[in-house]
Motif scaffolding. Structure first.
Motif, short mmCIF file in Angstrom:
data_model
loop_
_atom_site.label_atom_id
_atom_site.label_comp_id
_atom_site.label_asym_id
_atom_site.label_seq_id
_atom_site.Cartn_x
_atom_site.Cartn_y
_atom_site.Cartn_z
N UNK A 41 0.82 -1.20 0.00
CA UNK A 41 0.00 0.00 0.00
C UNK A 41 0.86 1.26 0.00
N UNK A 42 1.93 1.26 0.79
CA UNK A 42 2.83 2.42 0.82
C UNK A 42 3.48 2.65 -0.55
N UNK A 43 3.92 1.57 -1.20
CA UNK A 43 4.50 1.70 -2.54
C UNK A 43 3.47 2.20 -3.54
N UNK A 44 2.25 1.71 -3.44
CA UNK A 44 1.18 2.13 -4.34
C UNK A 44 0.90 3.62 -4.18
N UNK A 45 0.84 4.09 -2.96
CA UNK A 45 0.58 5.52 -2.71
C UNK A 45 1.73 6.35 -3.24
N UNK A 46 2.96 5.91 -3.00
CA UNK A 46 4.12 6.65 -3.50
C UNK A 46 4.09 6.71 -5.03
N UNK A 47 3.74 5.59 -5.69
CA UNK A 47 3.65 5.58 -7.16
C UNK A 47 2.54 6.51 -7.65
N UNK A 48 1.39 6.51 -6.96
CA UNK A 48 0.29 7.40 -7.34
C UNK A 48 0.69 8.86 -7.18
N UNK A 49 1.40 9.16 -6.10
CA UNK A 49 1.86 10.53 -5.88
C UNK A 49 2.84 10.94 -6.98
N UNK A 50 3.72 10.02 -7.38
CA UNK A 50 4.69 10.33 -8.44
C UNK A 50 3.96 10.58 -9.76
N UNK A 107 0.26 8.13 3.33
CA UNK A 107 0.49 6.71 3.66
C UNK A 107 -0.11 6.40 5.03
N UNK A 108 0.12 7.27 6.00
CA UNK A 108 -0.43 7.06 7.34
C UNK A 108 -1.96 7.02 7.30
N UNK A 109 -2.54 7.92 6.54
CA UNK A 109 -4.00 7.96 6.43
C UNK A 109 -4.53 6.67 5.79
N UNK A 119 -6.07 -0.28 8.06
CA UNK A 119 -5.41 -1.58 8.03
C UNK A 119 -4.87 -1.95 9.41
N UNK A 120 -4.29 -1.00 10.09
CA UNK A 120 -3.75 -1.24 11.43
C UNK A 120 -4.88 -1.51 12.42
N UNK A 121 -5.95 -0.73 12.33
CA UNK A 121 -7.09 -0.92 13.24
C UNK A 121 -7.71 -2.30 13.04
#
Length: 177
Positions: free
Chosen positions: A7-16, A102-104, A109-111
């Motif tokens: 998920x973090x990689x996906x968000x970073x790719x979307x931001x890029x 990413x935190x948002x 997922x954490x909850x």
């Protein structure tokens, strides 16, 4: 945990990807502004920059124009550079904006993960208690032999091992009596 990394990689790719599109749009806006003989200055670049974004126009003449929030990319920042007439335009997104996104995205997922851990712990506790109950009854019946109760009254158990121990206690009690 693997899902969090994905998920973090996906968000970073979307931001890029979004930053690449922003750089292209900024380049078009700068080219149109120059064609209409208007000045490209920090105020204009500030009007084009989104939250956490900074823009710099590198001109071949060497005099760069920067938005007021521009700093050189570092750490977790991402950037995109596009050619414009007479130079390049670079758009930088602050790494803290990416970390916030990413935190948002990871919070649900954490909850859910924590709730599943708590639920599995509660279910495990209840199952352990249910499985242990027949053996506690059998231990009480065995203690009863020491108190002189040679004919324990035991229910039938669904657990084959507990049923076998119960039958052995009843027959042993009868033999001792």
């Amino acid at each position: 945990i693997p899902r969090a990394y994905i998920l973090a990689d996906l968000i970073r790719d979307q931001q890029q990807d979004s930053l690449d599109r922003t750089a292209t749009l900024v380049a078009v806006a700068i080219d149109q502004r120059r064609e209409s003989h208007q000045k490209v200055d920090a105020a204009f670049l500030d009007s084009l920059a989104g939250d956490g974004e900074a823009i710099v126009v590198h001109r071949r003449a060497g005099d760069d124009v920067r938005s007021s929030g521009f700093s050189e990319p570092s750490g977790g920042d991402i950037w995109s550079t596009t050619a414009v007439d007479g130079g390049t335009v670079s758009v930088t997104l602050d790494g803290s904006e990416i970390d916030d996104a990413i935190s948002h995205a990871l919070l649900p997922l954490v909850v859910i993960g924590l709730l599943l851990v708590l639920l599995s712990g509660a279910v495990g506790y209840l199952l352990a208690k249910r499985i242990a109950r027949p053996f506690q009854d059998l231990a009480d019946a065995a203690r009863g032999f020491g108190a002189g109760r040679m004919r324990p009254v035991l229910p039938t158990y669904r657990i084959p091992e507990a049923q076998a121990i119960g039958s052995a206690l009843v027959s042993s009690g009868a033999n001792l009596e």
